[in-house]
Design a protein around this motif. Structure first.
Motif, PDB file in Angstrom:
ATOM      1  N   GLY A  56     -16.599  -6.676 -16.272  1.00 25.33           N
ATOM      2  CA  GLY A  56     -15.329  -6.476 -17.656  1.00 25.33           C
ATOM      3  C   GLY A  56     -13.855  -5.778 -17.529  1.00 25.33           C
ATOM      4  N   ALA A  57     -14.051  -4.567 -17.193  1.00 23.84           N
ATOM      5  CA  ALA A  57     -13.481  -3.656 -17.479  1.00 23.84           C
ATOM      6  C   ALA A  57     -11.733  -4.350 -17.863  1.00 23.84           C
ATOM      7  CB  ALA A  57     -13.396  -2.763 -16.829  1.00 23.84           C
ATOM      8  N   LYS A  58     -10.864  -3.982 -17.814  1.00 22.23           N
ATOM      9  CA  LYS A  58      -9.590  -4.583 -17.790  1.00 22.23           C
ATOM     10  C   LYS A  58      -8.671  -3.422 -16.421  1.00 22.23           C
ATOM     11  CE  LYS A  58      -9.738  -6.730 -21.920  1.00 22.23           C
ATOM     12  NZ  LYS A  58      -9.371  -6.367 -23.778  1.00 22.23           N
ATOM     13  N   VAL A  59      -8.294  -3.803 -15.843  1.00 23.15           N
ATOM     14  CA  VAL A  59      -7.163  -3.211 -15.143  1.00 23.15           C
ATOM     15  C   VAL A  59      -6.054  -4.426 -14.820  1.00 23.15           C
ATOM     16  CG1 VAL A  59      -7.195  -2.995 -12.688  1.00 23.15           C
ATOM     17  CG2 VAL A  59      -8.673  -2.089 -13.965  1.00 23.15           C
ATOM     18  N   VAL A  60      -5.173  -3.364 -15.222  1.00 20.32           N
ATOM     19  CA  VAL A  60      -3.521  -3.472 -14.371  1.00 20.32           C
ATOM     20  C   VAL A  60      -2.693  -3.255 -14.024  1.00 20.32           C
ATOM     21  CG1 VAL A  60      -1.535  -4.222 -15.907  1.00 20.32           C
ATOM     22  CG2 VAL A  60      -3.369  -4.568 -17.596  1.00 20.32           C
ATOM     23  N   HIS A  61      -2.060  -3.748 -12.950  1.00 20.01           N
ATOM     24  CA  HIS A  61      -1.465  -2.913 -11.642  1.00 20.01           C
ATOM     25  C   HIS A  61       0.142  -3.421 -12.160  1.00 20.01           C
ATOM     26  CE1 HIS A  61      -3.860  -1.890  -8.655  1.00 20.01           C
ATOM     27  NE2 HIS A  61      -5.106  -3.369  -8.816  1.00 20.01           N
ATOM     28  N   VAL A  62       1.231  -2.663 -12.197  1.00 17.30           N
ATOM     29  CA  VAL A  62       2.527  -2.847 -12.436  1.00 17.30           C
ATOM     30  C   VAL A  62       3.129  -2.922 -11.540  1.00 17.30           C
ATOM     31  CG1 VAL A  62       4.732  -2.257 -13.988  1.00 17.30           C
ATOM     32  CG2 VAL A  62       1.865  -1.953 -15.008  1.00 17.30           C
ATOM     33  N   ASN A  63       4.158  -3.381 -10.921  1.00 20.99           N
ATOM     34  CA  ASN A  63       5.493  -3.013  -9.557  1.00 20.99           C
ATOM     35  C   ASN A  63       6.612  -3.743  -9.842  1.00 20.99           C
ATOM     36  OD1 ASN A  63       5.061  -5.335  -8.321  1.00 20.99           O
ATOM     37  ND2 ASN A  63       5.290  -4.871  -6.681  1.00 20.99           N
ATOM     38  N   SER A  64       7.539  -3.978  -9.211  1.00 22.30           N
ATOM     39  CA  SER A  64       8.705  -4.256  -9.940  1.00 22.30           C
ATOM     40  C   SER A  64       9.533  -5.230  -9.077  1.00 22.30           C
ATOM     41  CB  SER A  64       9.763  -3.421  -9.310  1.00 22.30           C
ATOM     42  OG  SER A  64       9.517  -2.855  -7.910  1.00 22.30           O
ATOM     43  N   THR A  65       8.485  -5.861  -8.061  1.00 26.29           N
ATOM     44  CA  THR A  65       8.010  -7.471  -7.696  1.00 26.29           C
ATOM     45  C   THR A  65       6.920  -8.076  -7.232  1.00 26.29           C
ATOM     46  OG1 THR A  65       9.008  -8.108  -4.910  1.00 26.29           O
ATOM     47  CG2 THR A  65       8.258  -6.805  -5.500  1.00 26.29           C
ATOM     48  N   ARG A  66       6.698  -9.262  -7.145  1.00 27.34           N
ATOM     49  CA  ARG A  66       5.832 -10.224  -6.516  1.00 27.34           C
ATOM     50  C   ARG A  66       6.080 -10.878  -4.872  1.00 27.34           C
ATOM     51  NH1 ARG A  66       2.346 -11.347 -10.135  1.00 27.34           N
ATOM     52  NH2 ARG A  66       3.490 -11.162 -12.013  1.00 27.34           N
ATOM     53  N   GLY A  73       7.989  -9.992  -1.561  1.00 25.93           N
ATOM     54  CA  GLY A  73       8.798  -9.019  -0.334  1.00 25.93           C
ATOM     55  C   GLY A  73       8.038  -7.316  -0.630  1.00 25.93           C
ATOM     56  N   GLY A  74       8.288  -7.058   0.855  1.00 27.42           N
ATOM     57  CA  GLY A  74       7.125  -5.416   0.205  1.00 27.42           C
ATOM     58  C   GLY A  74       6.340  -5.517   0.762  1.00 27.42           C
ATOM     59  N   GLY A  75       5.945  -4.173   0.876  1.00 27.06           N
ATOM     60  CA  GLY A  75       4.464  -3.771   1.127  1.00 27.06           C
ATOM     61  C   GLY A  75       3.421  -4.626   0.175  1.00 27.06           C
ATOM     62  N   VAL A  76       4.301  -3.452  -0.961  1.00 28.08           N
ATOM     63  CA  VAL A  76       3.413  -3.322  -2.623  1.00 28.08           C
ATOM     64  C   VAL A  76       2.935  -4.382  -2.973  1.00 28.08           C
ATOM     65  CG1 VAL A  76       3.159  -2.377  -4.504  1.00 28.08           C
ATOM     66  CG2 VAL A  76       4.613  -1.334  -2.825  1.00 28.08           C
ATOM     67  N   ALA A  77       3.451  -5.550  -2.763  1.00 29.51           N
ATOM     68  CA  ALA A  77       3.619  -7.240  -3.013  1.00 29.51           C
ATOM     69  C   ALA A  77       2.954  -7.332  -2.220  1.00 29.51           C
ATOM     70  CB  ALA A  77       5.602  -7.946  -3.089  1.00 29.51           C
ATOM     71  N   GLU A  78       2.823  -7.440  -1.058  1.00 25.32           N
ATOM     72  CA  GLU A  78       2.013  -8.143  -0.546  1.00 25.32           C
ATOM     73  C   GLU A  78       0.772  -7.453  -0.180  1.00 25.32           C
ATOM     74  OE1 GLU A  78       2.023  -8.049   4.478  1.00 25.32           O
ATOM     75  OE2 GLU A  78       4.025  -7.986   4.307  1.00 25.32           O
ATOM     76  N   ILE A  79       0.329  -6.361  -0.407  1.00 31.01           N
ATOM     77  CA  ILE A  79      -1.035  -5.769  -0.668  1.00 31.01           C
ATOM     78  C   ILE A  79      -1.361  -6.677  -1.999  1.00 31.01           C
ATOM     79  CG2 ILE A  79      -2.043  -3.509  -1.331  1.00 31.01           C
ATOM     80  CD1 ILE A  79      -2.601  -3.653   1.540  1.00 31.01           C
ATOM     81  N   PRO A 110      -3.156   2.766   3.946  1.00 31.49           N
ATOM     82  CA  PRO A 110      -2.594   1.603   3.723  1.00 31.49           C
ATOM     83  C   PRO A 110      -3.500   1.071   5.184  1.00 31.49           C
ATOM     84  CG  PRO A 110       0.037   2.483   5.198  1.00 31.49           C
ATOM     85  CD  PRO A 110      -1.994   3.704   4.165  1.00 31.49           C
ATOM     86  N   SER A 111      -3.633  -0.058   4.350  1.00 30.70           N
ATOM     87  CA  SER A 111      -5.187  -1.520   5.262  1.00 30.70           C
ATOM     88  C   SER A 111      -3.832  -3.188   5.841  1.00 30.70           C
ATOM     89  CB  SER A 111      -5.286  -1.255   4.342  1.00 30.70           C
ATOM     90  OG  SER A 111      -5.097  -2.926   3.407  1.00 30.70           O
ATOM     91  N   ILE A 112      -4.416  -3.759   6.074  1.00 29.69           N
ATOM     92  CA  ILE A 112      -3.628  -5.252   6.809  1.00 29.69           C
ATOM     93  C   ILE A 112      -3.852  -5.624   6.647  1.00 29.69           C
ATOM     94  CG2 ILE A 112      -2.265  -4.229   8.585  1.00 29.69           C
ATOM     95  CD1 ILE A 112      -4.397  -5.426  10.685  1.00 29.69           C
ATOM     96  N   ASP A 113      -3.844  -7.153   6.031  1.00 32.97           N
ATOM     97  CA  ASP A 113      -5.290  -7.938   5.827  1.00 32.97           C
ATOM     98  C   ASP A 113      -5.019  -9.438   6.599  1.00 32.97           C
ATOM     99  OD1 ASP A 113      -5.734 -10.947   5.035  1.00 32.97           O
ATOM    100  OD2 ASP A 113      -4.046 -10.674   4.045  1.00 32.97           O
ATOM    101  N   PRO A 114      -6.469  -8.965   7.271  1.00 32.48           N
ATOM    102  CA  PRO A 114      -7.004  -9.632   8.369  1.00 32.48           C
ATOM    103  C   PRO A 114      -6.537 -11.313   8.740  1.00 32.48           C
ATOM    104  CG  PRO A 114      -8.599  -9.217   7.128  1.00 32.48           C
ATOM    105  CD  PRO A 114      -7.820  -8.242   6.851  1.00 32.48           C
ATOM    106  N   PHE A 132      -8.713   0.455   9.126  1.00 32.81           N
ATOM    107  CA  PHE A 132      -7.315   0.183   7.778  1.00 32.81           C
ATOM    108  C   PHE A 132      -7.931  -1.046   8.218  1.00 32.81           C
ATOM    109  CE2 PHE A 132      -7.114   3.867  10.889  1.00 32.81           C
ATOM    110  CZ  PHE A 132      -6.776   4.753   9.901  1.00 32.81           C
ATOM    111  N   LEU A 133      -8.788  -1.758   7.431  1.00 32.27           N
ATOM    112  CA  LEU A 133      -8.695  -3.291   6.616  1.00 32.27           C
ATOM    113  C   LEU A 133      -8.720  -3.230   5.433  1.00 32.27           C
ATOM    114  CD1 LEU A 133     -11.067  -5.106   8.970  1.00 32.27           C
ATOM    115  CD2 LEU A 133      -9.017  -5.170   9.066  1.00 32.27           C
ATOM    116  N   ILE A 134      -8.270  -4.138   4.536  1.00 30.27           N
ATOM    117  CA  ILE A 134      -7.858  -4.263   2.692  1.00 30.27           C
ATOM    118  C   ILE A 134      -8.987  -4.411   2.308  1.00 30.27           C
ATOM    119  CG2 ILE A 134      -8.080  -7.374   2.638  1.00 30.27           C
ATOM    120  CD1 ILE A 134      -6.042  -6.958   0.785  1.00 30.27           C
TER     121      ILE A 134
END
Ligand code: UDP
Length: 412
Positions: A28-38, A40-46, A189-193, A385-387
């Motif tokens: 029930g905890a509220k967590v928010v992630h904020v970045n600048s693109t949905r 393209g790029g590694g951050v969005a991928e993760i 970082p990690s990869i998505d298997p 190194f997995l997600i």
């Protein structure tokens, strides 16, 4: 099947059970992630994977994306490059666009952000949001994904004013961490298997790749799949191949990379590589489109040994990807490659083309060692190194933030 069940099949049931245990007190905890693109790029991928996984674990997780235009992105691109070492000051009007864009986004996001229990702000783009949410009630963490080992000081000093008030920050490697007055955590970082680039492939898909690029499946194949960039040392890879070929005449080399068309420097490197490779039909220089995920996957699987002979490297996800496919990696003794290639165990660390050639020759004469090292490489990635490991560290960090300086935390 739920996402967690799918990951249990590759990461292990015990790993998923541990995630559930860590997440239970955060229900029930509220967590928010904020970045600048949905996309393209590694951050969005993760985040594409991390957010639904956190939701499935019972944490109310949201992903917000800030909006911006021309000058804003010019500014943040400049920030990215200068934090990675470029020495170009940022023009005042770009910095003003950065501040104004963040202020505009804060107007929209403020209720969500001020109400959240935990906020993860990814990279420099949305960093000023904390200062713009004075009534925040939760803990805020700045997550830096970039290689900030040699930042251009004036730009880092500017950004620092926004980062200092955070409750904690996260860097990918110890070498990237900065002087900051709050706790800093290291999360590699990690990869998505389960992604196209890493999922299991049918043999026929790998067979197709041999055919498509006229590779001979009966002969040994080494590969480096990486941007055409001097830091990745593609010329050094060709030299290593040429030296090794004197002892293994059947040897074939694939050098595959993409993105050269819109990168003038990349284009020059590619031209050099093509010039050096010219006349040897066993060197295959492949220019791949940006969405060639399954092809990259298949090429990494087709190779007997994967090289990543970088002379400078951030983390080196290509190394992780190859190791996950049970390939021993011969990698440059730099950056994050050192965290992954455990010398003589999951591969070999090298400093010169001669060193790489020696290891290529050795491995190609020891098929059993290739198998053992490959298996060790895959196990090492599964463990580290997995997600799912990445997620575990985010959860651990949240639990730690929740409990402050307590020395002992009971998970029940
Ligand atoms: N990659 C790709 N196309 C290419 C070459 C590389 O998609 O032609 C991918 C590669 O599979 C890896 C990422 O780009 O996932 C590169 O990450 P890495 O950390 O190895 O190096 P970087 O390019 O960020 O320096």
């Amino acid at each position: 099947m739920s996402l967690l069940e799918e990951y249990a099949k590759v990461s292990g049931e015990d790993v998923i059970a541990q995630l559930r245990q860590l997440a239970a007190p955060l229900n029930g905890a509220k967590v928010v992630h904020v970045n600048s693109t949905r996309s393209g790029g590694g951050v969005a991928e993760i985040l594409t994977k991390l957010v639904p996984l956190m939701q499935e674990l019972g944490i109310e997780t949201q992903w917000e994306v800030i909006n911006g235009e021309g000058d804003f992105f010019e500014c943040t691109k400049g920030m990215h490059n200068t934090l990675q070492g470029n020495r170009t000051p940022l023009a005042d009007h770009l910095l003003r666009a950065y501040e104004t864009t963040n202020a505009q986004n804060a107007e929209i996001l403020r209720p969500t952000l001020e109400d959240a229990d935990f906020v993860f702000i990814h990279d420099p783009q949305p960093a000023p949001l904390l200062t713009l949410c004075p009534a925040r009630k939760g803990k805020w963490v700045w997550r830096c994904h970039i290689d900030a080992s040699h930042p251009y000081r004036p730009v880092w000093k500017y950004l620092q004013q926004y980062v200092v008030p955070y409750d904690a920050s996260i860097f990918s490697l110890a070498a990237f961490a900065q002087e900051l007055p709050h706790p800093q955590y290291l999360i590699p970082p990690s990869i998505d298997p389960l992604s196209d680039k890493n999922k299991a492939l049918q043999d026929s898909v790998v067979a197709d790749i041999y055919r498509k690029y006229q590779l001979d499946p009966e002969r040994p194949l080494i590969a480096q799949i990486s941007r055409f960039d001097r830091f990745k040392d593609p010329i050094g890879v060709i030299q290593a191949y040429q030296l090794a070929k004197q002892f293994v005449p059947a040897l074939q080399l694939v050098l595959a990379g993409g993105g050269a068309a819109d990168d003038p420097e990349g284009e020059a490197v590619l031209a050099e590589v093509e010039a050096v490779a010219k006349g040897d039909a066993d060197i295959h220089v492949l220019l791949l489109p940006s969405d060639a995920h399954v092809e990259i996957n298949a090429l990494q699987r087709a190779a007997d040994i994967v090289l990543q002979k970088s002379v400078r490297e951030g983390f080196g996800l290509t190394v992780t990807e190859a190791m996950w496919k049970s390939k021993p990696v011969i990698g440059g003794d730099v950056g994050g490659i050192r965290l992954q290639v455990i010398d003589h165990h999951t591969g070999f660390l090298v400093n010169t083309p001669e060193g790489a050639a020696l290891r290529i020759r050795y491995l190609l004469h020891q098929p059993e060692t290739v198998k053992t090292m490959g298996a060790q490489a895959q196990a090492f990635v599964r463990e580290n190194f997995l997600i799912t490991r990445h997620l575990r560290e985010y959860l651990t960090l949240i639990v730690a933030l929740l409990h402050g300086a307590q020395e002992r935390i009971e998970l029940g």
